[in-house]
Scaffold this active site. Structure first.
Site, PDB file in Angstrom:
ATOM      1  N   GLY A 146       0.908  -1.303  -0.040  1.00 27.55           N
ATOM      2  CA  GLY A 146       0.101  -0.243  -0.126  1.00 27.55           C
ATOM      3  C   GLY A 146       0.704   1.102   0.005  1.00 27.55           C
ATOM      4  O   GLY A 146       0.135   2.341   0.023  1.00 27.55           O
ATOM      5  N   CYS A 167     -14.335   1.647 -28.045  1.00 28.25           N
ATOM      6  CA  CYS A 167     -15.757   2.213 -27.918  1.00 28.25           C
ATOM      7  C   CYS A 167     -16.144   2.526 -26.510  1.00 28.25           C
ATOM      8  O   CYS A 167     -17.466   2.042 -26.424  1.00 28.25           O
ATOM      9  CB  CYS A 167     -16.539   1.317 -28.881  1.00 28.25           C
ATOM     10  N   GLU A 168     -15.641   3.268 -26.011  1.00 32.23           N
ATOM     11  CA  GLU A 168     -15.973   3.786 -24.438  1.00 32.23           C
ATOM     12  C   GLU A 168     -15.771   4.969 -24.108  1.00 32.23           C
ATOM     13  O   GLU A 168     -14.643   5.317 -24.590  1.00 32.23           O
ATOM     14  CB  GLU A 168     -15.453   2.766 -23.481  1.00 32.23           C
ATOM     15  N   ARG A 180      -6.406   2.292 -15.506  1.00 32.81           N
ATOM     16  CA  ARG A 180      -6.769   3.159 -14.392  1.00 32.81           C
ATOM     17  C   ARG A 180      -7.346   4.436 -14.354  1.00 32.81           C
ATOM     18  O   ARG A 180      -8.240   4.605 -13.486  1.00 32.81           O
ATOM     19  CB  ARG A 180      -5.157   3.266 -13.458  1.00 32.81           C
ATOM     20  N   GLU A 222       4.437  -6.244   1.985  1.00 37.00           N
ATOM     21  CA  GLU A 222       4.250  -6.616   0.506  1.00 37.00           C
ATOM     22  C   GLU A 222       3.995  -5.440  -0.292  1.00 37.00           C
ATOM     23  O   GLU A 222       2.958  -5.214  -0.977  1.00 37.00           O
ATOM     24  CB  GLU A 222       2.893  -7.354   0.577  1.00 37.00           C
ATOM     25  N   GLY A 227       3.893  -3.693  -3.807  1.00 32.74           N
ATOM     26  CA  GLY A 227       3.597  -3.859  -5.204  1.00 32.74           C
ATOM     27  C   GLY A 227       4.040  -2.632  -5.983  1.00 32.74           C
ATOM     28  O   GLY A 227       5.168  -2.336  -6.442  1.00 32.74           O
ATOM     29  N   ARG A 228       3.008  -1.482  -5.926  1.00 26.77           N
ATOM     30  CA  ARG A 228       3.145  -0.308  -6.614  1.00 26.77           C
ATOM     31  C   ARG A 228       4.533   0.389  -6.247  1.00 26.77           C
ATOM     32  O   ARG A 228       4.990   0.757  -7.268  1.00 26.77           O
ATOM     33  CB  ARG A 228       1.948   0.335  -6.255  1.00 26.77           C
ATOM     34  N   TYR A 270     -10.275   4.215 -11.912  1.00 25.77           N
ATOM     35  CA  TYR A 270     -10.139   4.941 -10.579  1.00 25.77           C
ATOM     36  C   TYR A 270     -10.175   6.469 -10.754  1.00 25.77           C
ATOM     37  O   TYR A 270      -9.392   7.140  -9.780  1.00 25.77           O
ATOM     38  CB  TYR A 270      -8.956   4.591  -9.969  1.00 25.77           C
TER      39      TYR A 270
END
Ligand code: LLP
Length: 417
Positions: A242, A346-347, A317, A277, A279-280, A321
Site C-alpha cells: 500500500g 468504443c467507450e 486506471r 508486501e 507492489g506499486r 479509478y
C-alpha cells in the site's frame, strides 16, 4: 512533468536510461510497455534501505506487474513474492522464486489452489475466514501435511485512498474481523493440520498518511499479544503493501522513510520477522506505456483530441479509478496544447488524460503515458479484439524483449467453432 532519473529528455527526445523511446517504437512497434530495470533496482534498494534496521522480508506483490522478467529482477535483489492465485504462484515459480519465499493470499482460494500452494511448499497461506481455515486443515490433512498459516486480520481502519482500493475497513470483504478472533483461536486448537505462524493485514493501496499504518499496526500488535498469551508461536507479522508513489508531480508521495520512522519502533521490540508486501512502490514508476498519435481532431466545441493507438485495454486506471497519469510527448516541444488523450476503444471512459497541457506533437509522433508499471499490463484485456502489447526491459543501453506482442491467431486459439 514527472521528475525521473530513468525517463529523461536527451537532445529533445525522451529516453529510458540510454535508449531512445523513438528507437524502441521503431523496432518493437506500439503500444509498447517500456520498463527500466535500473528503476526497479533503485526502488527496491530505497525500500530496503528505509527498513534496514528491522528484521524483515519483502514479498513483492506480484499482482502489480507479473511479467516474469520483472519478478525475476526483484527476486535477484532478494525479494520473495506475495501471490493471490494459482496463476500468480505459477508465474513466481517460473520466474525462479523459491517456493519457501512465496506467501499465498486471497479471499477466495479454491481447493485446487490450496493443494497447489501446499504441494509447492510455500512459506505460508494467509487465511481470510473461519471456513477457509477448515478447508486448509482438511486439505493439508489429506496431503499429510501441517500447513503454515497466517490469519489476515481486518483492522477496521479506513485509509484515505480511492474507495475501490481500500481494504482494511470492516465493510469490505477482506480479512477476519477482530471480534471473530476468539472464535478463530478456539477453532485453531481443534485443527491439527494447521500451524499458526503469522498475523497479517493489508489496509489498502496508494496510502499517503503513515498514521493509518500506525493505527492498524496497533491493532495487529494487540492481537499478536493475545495470540502469544494463548501459546501460539507467531513468527511473522505481515504489514501488507500500500505504500504510495508519485503519479502527479503536484501530489508527491510521502517518502518511504516516513513510514519506516513510524513503524520500526513499533515492530522492532517484538522479536518477530516483519513481512512487507509492496507492489506499486517497486514497479509503478519503472515503466511507461509508449503510444503513437493516430489522429488529431477537434469537435464542435473546438476541444482538441489526440487519438492514440493505446487505450483502456492497456491501462484502465484512469477509467476505473479516475487516476492521474502524466502524458509526455516523446519529442520535446517548446509549445504545448490543451487536449484530451483518448484511445481507440468504443467507450467514453477510454482516455488517459483530459484537458491536459501536452507538448504540441503532430500525428504520427509518440506519447509516453508515465507511471505505467503497476496495475497496467496486468489489468489489460482483449476487449474490442485488442492484442496484448509487447513489453521490453531496458538496462542502460541494453534492450530485452520481455513479452512478445500477441498475434491474431493467439486471440482465437482457445476457441472452438
Ligand atoms: N498485499 C495485498 C494483500 C494486496 O491486496 C495488495 C494490493 C498488495 C499487497 C499490494 O498493494 P500495493 O503495494 O501495490 O499498493 N488496481 C488498483 C490497486 C489494487 C490493489 C490491490 N491489492 C490500482 O490500480 O490502483
Amino acid at each position: 512533468m514527472l521528475d525521473s532519473n530513468f525517463f529523461r529528455y536527451t537532445a529533445a527526445k525522451l529516453h529510458c536510461d540510454k535508449v531512445s523511446l523513438e528507437e524502441l517504437a521503431a523496432t518493437f512497434g506500439t503500444p509498447l510497455f517500456v520498463t527500466s530495470r535500473r528503476s526497479l533496482i533503485e526502488s527496491c534498494q530505497t525500500f530496503e534501505h528505509a527498513f534496514k534496521e528491522l528484521p524483515h522480508f519483502t514479498c513483492y506483490s506480484v499482482k502489480a506487474n507479473f511479467n516474469l522478467a520483472v519478478i525475476g529482477t526483484l527476486a535477484e535483489l532478494g525479494c520473495g513474492c506475495d501471490v493471490n492465485s494459482a496463476g500468480e504462484l505459477y508465474r513466481a515459480l517460473q520466474a525462479g522464486v523459491a517456493a519457501e519465499k512465496i506467501i499465498f493470499a486471497g479471499v477466495g482460494k479454491r481447493a485446487d489452489e490450496i493443494v497447489y500452494a501446499l504441494e509447492s511448499g510455500v512459506l505460508m497461506l494467509k487465511a481470510e475466514s473461519l471456513s477457509e481455515l477448515q478447508a486448509i486443515n482438511r486439505i493439508a490433512g489429506e496431503l499429510g501435511q501441517r500447513a503454515a498459516v497466517a490469519i489476515r486480520i481486518n483492522p477496521n481502519v479506513t485509509a484515505e485512498t480511492h474507495p475501490y482500493i481500500t481494504t482494511g475497513d470492516s465493510k469490505e470483504k477482506f480479512g477476519i474481523d477482530e471480534a471473530e478472533l476468539p472464535e478463530v483461536f478456539s477453532l485453531l486448537a481443534s485443527l491439527p493440520h494447521i500451524k499458526l505462524v503469522g498475523l497479517d493485514m493489508h489496509i489498502g493501496s496508494q496510502i499517503f498518511d503513515p498514521e493509518y499504518y500506525v493505527a492498524a499496526t496497533m491493532k495487529l500488535l494487540a492481537m499478536f499479544k493475545a495470540s502469544r498469551a494463548l501459546g501460539f508461536a507467531i513468527e511473522f507479522l505481515d504489514i501488507g503493501g500500500g505504500f504510495p508513489v508519485t503519479y502527479d508531480p503536484l501530489k508527491p508521495a510521502t517518502p518511504i522513510e516516513q513510514f519506516a520512522e513510524k513503524l520500526i519502533p513499533m515492530l522492532q521490540p517484538l522479536g518477530v520477522k516483519v513481512i512487507f508486501e509492496p507492489g506499486r512502490y517497486l514497479v509503478a514508476n519503472a515503466s511507461v506505456l509508449l503510444t503513437r498519435i493516430l489522429y488529431k481532431k477537434s469537435n464542435h466545441t473546438k476541444k482538441q483530441f489526440f487519438v492514440v493507438d493505446a487505450g483502456m485495454t492497456e491501462l484502465i486506471r484512469p477509467a476505473l479509478y479516475q487516476s492521474h497519469h502524466e502524458v509526455q510527448s516523446v519529442t520535446f516541444h517548446e509549445e504545448s496544447i490543451v487536449a484530451d488523450v483518448v484511445g481507440p476503444i468504443c467507450e467514453s471512459s477510454d482516455f488517459f488524460a483530459r484537458q491536459r497541457s501536452i507538448g504540441a506533437a503532430e500525428e504520427g509522433e509518440l506519447l509516453a503515458v508515465m507511471s505505467s508499471g503497476a496495475y497496467a499490463a496486468v489489468m489489460g484485456s482483449n476487449y474490442n479484439g485488442r492484442l496484448r502489447p509487447a513489453e521490453v526491459m531496458v538496462d542502460g543501453s541494453e534492450v530485452r524483449l520481455i513479452r512478445k506482442r500477441e498475434t491474431l491467431e493467439q486471440l482465437v486459439q482457445n476457441e472452438l467453432l
